[in-house]
Design a protein around this motif. Structure first.
Motif, PDB file in Angstrom:
ATOM      1  N   PRO A 182       4.043  37.310   1.611  1.00 55.26           N
ATOM      2  CA  PRO A 182       2.777  37.976   1.287  1.00 55.26           C
ATOM      3  C   PRO A 182       2.306  37.558  -0.103  1.00 55.26           C
ATOM      4  CG  PRO A 182       4.589  39.464   0.907  1.00 55.26           C
ATOM      5  CD  PRO A 182       5.182  38.227   1.523  1.00 55.26           C
ATOM      6  N   PRO A 183       1.045  37.804  -0.433  1.00 58.59           N
ATOM      7  CA  PRO A 183       0.559  37.543  -1.795  1.00 58.59           C
ATOM      8  C   PRO A 183       1.329  38.427  -2.777  1.00 58.59           C
ATOM      9  CG  PRO A 183      -1.258  37.952  -0.279  1.00 58.59           C
ATOM     10  CD  PRO A 183      -0.007  38.343   0.432  1.00 58.59           C
ATOM     11  N   PRO A 184       1.323  38.082  -4.064  1.00 66.33           N
ATOM     12  CA  PRO A 184       2.060  38.869  -5.063  1.00 66.33           C
ATOM     13  C   PRO A 184       1.629  40.327  -5.139  1.00 66.33           C
ATOM     14  CG  PRO A 184       1.383  36.750  -5.973  1.00 66.33           C
ATOM     15  CD  PRO A 184       0.684  36.892  -4.659  1.00 66.33           C
ATOM     16  N   LYS A 185       0.358  40.598  -4.824  1.00 66.07           N
ATOM     17  CA  LYS A 185      -0.135  41.983  -4.897  1.00 66.07           C
ATOM     18  C   LYS A 185      -0.941  42.309  -3.647  1.00 66.07           C
ATOM     19  CE  LYS A 185      -4.215  40.689  -7.649  1.00 66.07           C
ATOM     20  NZ  LYS A 185      -5.232  41.042  -6.667  1.00 66.07           N
ATOM     21  N   VAL A 186      -1.167  43.609  -3.438  1.00 66.34           N
ATOM     22  CA  VAL A 186      -1.939  44.063  -2.283  1.00 66.34           C
ATOM     23  C   VAL A 186      -3.406  43.747  -2.517  1.00 66.34           C
ATOM     24  CG1 VAL A 186      -2.620  46.044  -0.883  1.00 66.34           C
ATOM     25  CG2 VAL A 186      -0.300  45.908  -1.816  1.00 66.34           C
ATOM     26  N   ASP A 187      -4.011  42.970  -1.604  1.00 72.66           N
ATOM     27  CA  ASP A 187      -5.424  42.619  -1.704  1.00 72.66           C
ATOM     28  C   ASP A 187      -6.252  43.443  -0.720  1.00 72.66           C
ATOM     29  OD1 ASP A 187      -5.153  40.692  -3.682  1.00 72.66           O
ATOM     30  OD2 ASP A 187      -4.686  39.110  -2.235  1.00 72.66           O
ATOM     31  N   LYS A 188      -7.472  43.756  -1.114  1.00 73.01           N
ATOM     32  CA  LYS A 188      -8.350  44.535  -0.257  1.00 73.01           C
ATOM     33  C   LYS A 188      -9.072  43.666   0.764  1.00 73.01           C
ATOM     34  CE  LYS A 188      -9.328  48.274  -3.544  1.00 73.01           C
ATOM     35  NZ  LYS A 188     -10.396  49.038  -4.235  1.00 73.01           N
ATOM     36  N   VAL A 189      -9.316  42.406   0.406  1.00 70.88           N
ATOM     37  CA  VAL A 189     -10.097  41.539   1.286  1.00 70.88           C
ATOM     38  C   VAL A 189      -9.186  40.593   2.038  1.00 70.88           C
ATOM     39  CG1 VAL A 189     -12.127  41.667  -0.184  1.00 70.88           C
ATOM     40  CG2 VAL A 189     -10.446  39.868  -0.583  1.00 70.88           C
ATOM     41  N   LEU A 190      -9.698  40.102   3.176  1.00 64.26           N
ATOM     42  CA  LEU A 190      -8.961  39.124   3.953  1.00 64.26           C
ATOM     43  C   LEU A 190      -9.135  37.745   3.332  1.00 64.26           C
ATOM     44  CD1 LEU A 190      -9.956  40.326   7.545  1.00 64.26           C
ATOM     45  CD2 LEU A 190      -7.948  40.955   6.211  1.00 64.26           C
ATOM     46  N   GLY A 191      -8.400  36.754   3.854  1.00 67.68           N
ATOM     47  CA  GLY A 191      -8.524  35.406   3.346  1.00 67.68           C
ATOM     48  C   GLY A 191      -7.544  35.100   2.227  1.00 67.68           C
ATOM     49  N   GLU A 192      -6.415  35.793   2.206  1.00 71.98           N
ATOM     50  CA  GLU A 192      -5.400  35.548   1.186  1.00 71.98           C
ATOM     51  C   GLU A 192      -4.815  34.152   1.357  1.00 71.98           C
ATOM     52  OE1 GLU A 192      -3.562  40.079   1.458  1.00 71.98           O
ATOM     53  OE2 GLU A 192      -3.009  38.540   2.905  1.00 71.98           O
ATOM     54  N   SER A 193      -4.434  33.522   0.258  1.00 70.00           N
ATOM     55  CA  SER A 193      -3.771  32.221   0.311  1.00 70.00           C
ATOM     56  C   SER A 193      -2.329  32.430   0.780  1.00 70.00           C
ATOM     57  CB  SER A 193      -3.780  31.568  -1.079  1.00 70.00           C
ATOM     58  OG  SER A 193      -3.084  30.345  -1.049  1.00 70.00           O
ATOM     59  N   ARG A 194      -1.919  31.736   1.844  1.00 68.34           N
ATOM     60  CA  ARG A 194      -0.603  31.945   2.439  1.00 68.34           C
ATOM     61  C   ARG A 194       0.092  30.618   2.698  1.00 68.34           C
ATOM     62  NH1 ARG A 194      -0.665  36.904   4.860  1.00 68.34           N
ATOM     63  NH2 ARG A 194       1.605  36.757   4.726  1.00 68.34           N
ATOM     64  N   THR A 195       1.424  30.655   2.745  1.00 65.98           N
ATOM     65  CA  THR A 195       2.229  29.467   3.030  1.00 65.98           C
ATOM     66  C   THR A 195       3.235  29.792   4.121  1.00 65.98           C
ATOM     67  OG1 THR A 195       2.045  28.717   0.734  1.00 65.98           O
ATOM     68  CG2 THR A 195       3.797  27.745   2.083  1.00 65.98           C
ATOM     69  N   VAL A 196       3.246  28.979   5.176  1.00 56.28           N
ATOM     70  CA  VAL A 196       4.177  29.162   6.282  1.00 56.28           C
ATOM     71  C   VAL A 196       5.345  28.195   6.114  1.00 56.28           C
ATOM     72  CG1 VAL A 196       4.448  29.083   8.783  1.00 56.28           C
ATOM     73  CG2 VAL A 196       2.294  29.864   7.802  1.00 56.28           C
ATOM     74  N   THR A 197       6.574  28.695   6.364  1.00 51.36           N
ATOM     75  CA  THR A 197       7.768  27.888   6.125  1.00 51.36           C
ATOM     76  C   THR A 197       8.731  27.947   7.316  1.00 51.36           C
ATOM     77  OG1 THR A 197       7.604  28.465   3.773  1.00 51.36           O
ATOM     78  CG2 THR A 197       9.675  27.471   4.510  1.00 51.36           C
ATOM     79  N   PHE A 198       9.326  26.804   7.640  1.00 49.40           N
ATOM     80  CA  PHE A 198      10.418  26.759   8.610  1.00 49.40           C
ATOM     81  C   PHE A 198      11.656  27.292   7.907  1.00 49.40           C
ATOM     82  CE2 PHE A 198      14.060  24.384  10.470  1.00 49.40           C
ATOM     83  CZ  PHE A 198      13.975  24.881  11.779  1.00 49.40           C
ATOM     84  N   THR A 199      12.211  28.390   8.408  1.00 55.12           N
ATOM     85  CA  THR A 199      13.275  29.075   7.681  1.00 55.12           C
ATOM     86  C   THR A 199      14.186  29.864   8.606  1.00 55.12           C
ATOM     87  OG1 THR A 199      13.669  30.731   5.923  1.00 55.12           O
ATOM     88  CG2 THR A 199      11.787  31.081   7.348  1.00 55.12           C
ATOM     89  N   PRO A 200      15.419  30.089   8.215  1.00 53.83           N
ATOM     90  CA  PRO A 200      16.256  31.047   8.959  1.00 53.83           C
ATOM     91  C   PRO A 200      15.801  32.454   8.613  1.00 53.83           C
ATOM     92  CG  PRO A 200      17.449  30.205   7.066  1.00 53.83           C
ATOM     93  CD  PRO A 200      16.171  29.420   7.134  1.00 53.83           C
ATOM     94  N   VAL A 201      16.075  33.405   9.492  1.00 51.23           N
ATOM     95  CA  VAL A 201      15.792  34.814   9.218  1.00 51.23           C
ATOM     96  C   VAL A 201      17.049  35.612   9.524  1.00 51.23           C
ATOM     97  CG1 VAL A 201      13.324  34.603   9.688  1.00 51.23           C
ATOM     98  CG2 VAL A 201      14.870  35.230  11.541  1.00 51.23           C
ATOM     99  N   TRP A 202      17.159  36.767   8.902  1.00 56.14           N
ATOM    100  CA  TRP A 202      18.347  37.598   9.048  1.00 56.14           C
ATOM    101  C   TRP A 202      17.930  39.019   9.394  1.00 56.14           C
ATOM    102  CZ3 TRP A 202      17.184  34.184   5.220  1.00 56.14           C
ATOM    103  CH2 TRP A 202      18.038  33.084   5.057  1.00 56.14           C
ATOM    104  N   ILE A 203      18.567  39.595  10.403  1.00 58.18           N
ATOM    105  CA  ILE A 203      18.284  40.985  10.750  1.00 58.18           C
ATOM    106  C   ILE A 203      19.604  41.726  10.944  1.00 58.18           C
ATOM    107  CG2 ILE A 203      16.139  40.312  11.888  1.00 58.18           C
ATOM    108  CD1 ILE A 203      17.442  40.977  14.558  1.00 58.18           C
ATOM    109  N   ALA A 204      19.561  43.021  10.695  1.00 60.41           N
ATOM    110  CA  ALA A 204      20.750  43.855  10.884  1.00 60.41           C
ATOM    111  C   ALA A 204      20.298  45.262  11.242  1.00 60.41           C
ATOM    112  CB  ALA A 204      21.603  43.890   9.613  1.00 60.41           C
ATOM    113  N   THR A 205      21.039  45.900  12.113  1.00 59.66           N
ATOM    114  CA  THR A 205      20.764  47.300  12.421  1.00 59.66           C
ATOM    115  C   THR A 205      22.054  48.088  12.303  1.00 59.66           C
ATOM    116  OG1 THR A 205      19.676  48.781  13.999  1.00 59.66           O
ATOM    117  CG2 THR A 205      21.160  47.147  14.912  1.00 59.66           C
ATOM    118  N   GLY A 206      21.916  49.390  12.033  1.00 57.80           N
ATOM    119  CA  GLY A 206      23.098  50.213  11.775  1.00 57.80           C
ATOM    120  C   GLY A 206      23.175  51.412  12.686  1.00 57.80           C
ATOM    121  N   PRO A 207      24.116  52.321  12.398  1.00 55.35           N
ATOM    122  CA  PRO A 207      24.329  53.505  13.240  1.00 55.35           C
ATOM    123  C   PRO A 207      23.102  54.400  13.321  1.00 55.35           C
ATOM    124  CG  PRO A 207      26.076  53.247  11.602  1.00 55.35           C
ATOM    125  CD  PRO A 207      25.005  52.293  11.229  1.00 55.35           C
ATOM    126  N   GLU A 208      23.029  55.158  14.402  1.00 54.04           N
ATOM    127  CA  GLU A 208      21.922  56.088  14.618  1.00 54.04           C
ATOM    128  C   GLU A 208      21.819  57.086  13.463  1.00 54.04           C
ATOM    129  OE1 GLU A 208      20.404  59.408  17.927  1.00 54.04           O
ATOM    130  OE2 GLU A 208      22.090  58.068  18.404  1.00 54.04           O
TER     131      GLU A 208
END
Length: 251
Positions: A182-208
């Motif tokens: 995401p951009p460094p700060k919360v923007d009100k308008v659309l059209g933010e400058s963004r960069t897409v990257t090929f990357t690994p992702v990590w997820i974890a879930t825990g007890p109820e």
């Protein structure tokens, strides 16, 4: 493909299997998670299916998502084919002041729709109580988890309870920041400058989550607002613990 599955991680598969059993019985499941990228729904689908071996849960999961995944032409493709319930985050209610009332009406309708889905039973809803994406801290340089909104956690708990169908809550940690930061700060308008990257992702879930254990006793003299904050902080603490385990702070 944007996700490096060979280096991605899915921890807590046993809890995902537990969720599937709840759903098979007709109970509901709510996943309370941090949020880092508009690509989170597809990232979850890919990792849960290809690594966790639980494609059905990933495919049928319903995501409560902000309005930008629908209105921003850059990020809309990242949620195509996903089950979405759109809501307006508190952070964007006043972006256009004259639309505030309209957005609030939309959010109330979304809550009613969520309750209707819970009444049907067998639904899994993914929800980010922070109301927005995690951002890199200017002070530490680390991607830190955004604070969970106590009212948002309570809203989801009450909505599930009013359905009359047993609902099980689970914490989840995501480290998907590099996919579409995401951009460094919360923007009100659309059209933010963004960069897409090929990357690994990590997820974890825990007890109820056991609300009975993490909710302060009425005998403690703590008011409702403080009690709700304590619940949200406890759940966020569980998410942050898993986030550190999967290396989220090292992104």
């Amino acid at each position: 493909p944007l996700i490096d599955l060979d280096r991605s991680v899915c921890k807590g598969v046993a809890y995902f299997v537990e969720m599937e059993r709840h759903l098979e019985r007709g109970d509901n499941v709510v996943i309370l998670a941090n949020h880092q990228s508009e690509g989170d729904p597809h990232a979850l689908d890919a990792v849960m299916s290809e690594i966790g071996g639980i494609p059905k849960l990933a495919e049928e999961m319903i995501f409560m998502a902000g309005d930008r995944v629908r209105e921003d032409p850059l990020v809309a493709p990242f949620t195509l084919g996903r089950n979405l319930l759109n809501v307006y985050s508190k952070k964007h209610l006043d972006d256009v002041p004259e639309l505030r009332a309209e957005k609030q009406i939309h959010n109330r309708k979304a809550v009613k729709m969520t309750q209707s889905l819970f009444k049907e039973g067998g639904k899994c809803v993914w929800f980010a109580p922070s109301g927005g994406r995690d951002r890199r801290s200017a002070a530490t340089g680390k991607v830190e988890i955004a604070p969970f909104d106590a009212d948002a956690v309570e809203m989801m708990r009450v909505t599930a309870a009013r359905s009359g169908v047993p609902t099980h809550f689970y914490p989840m940690a995501l480290a998907t920041y590099n996919l579409l930061p995401p951009p460094p700060k919360v923007d009100k308008v659309l059209g933010e400058s963004r960069t897409v990257t090929f990357t690994p992702v990590w997820i974890a879930t825990g007890p109820e989550v056991d609300f009975g254990k993490i909710t302060p006793s009425v005998d403690s003299g703590i008011d409702k607002v403080t009690a709700r904050r304590a619940v949200a902080l406890s759940i966020q603490g569980s998410v942050e613990s898993m986030y550190h385990e999967i290396g989220g702070m090292d992104q």
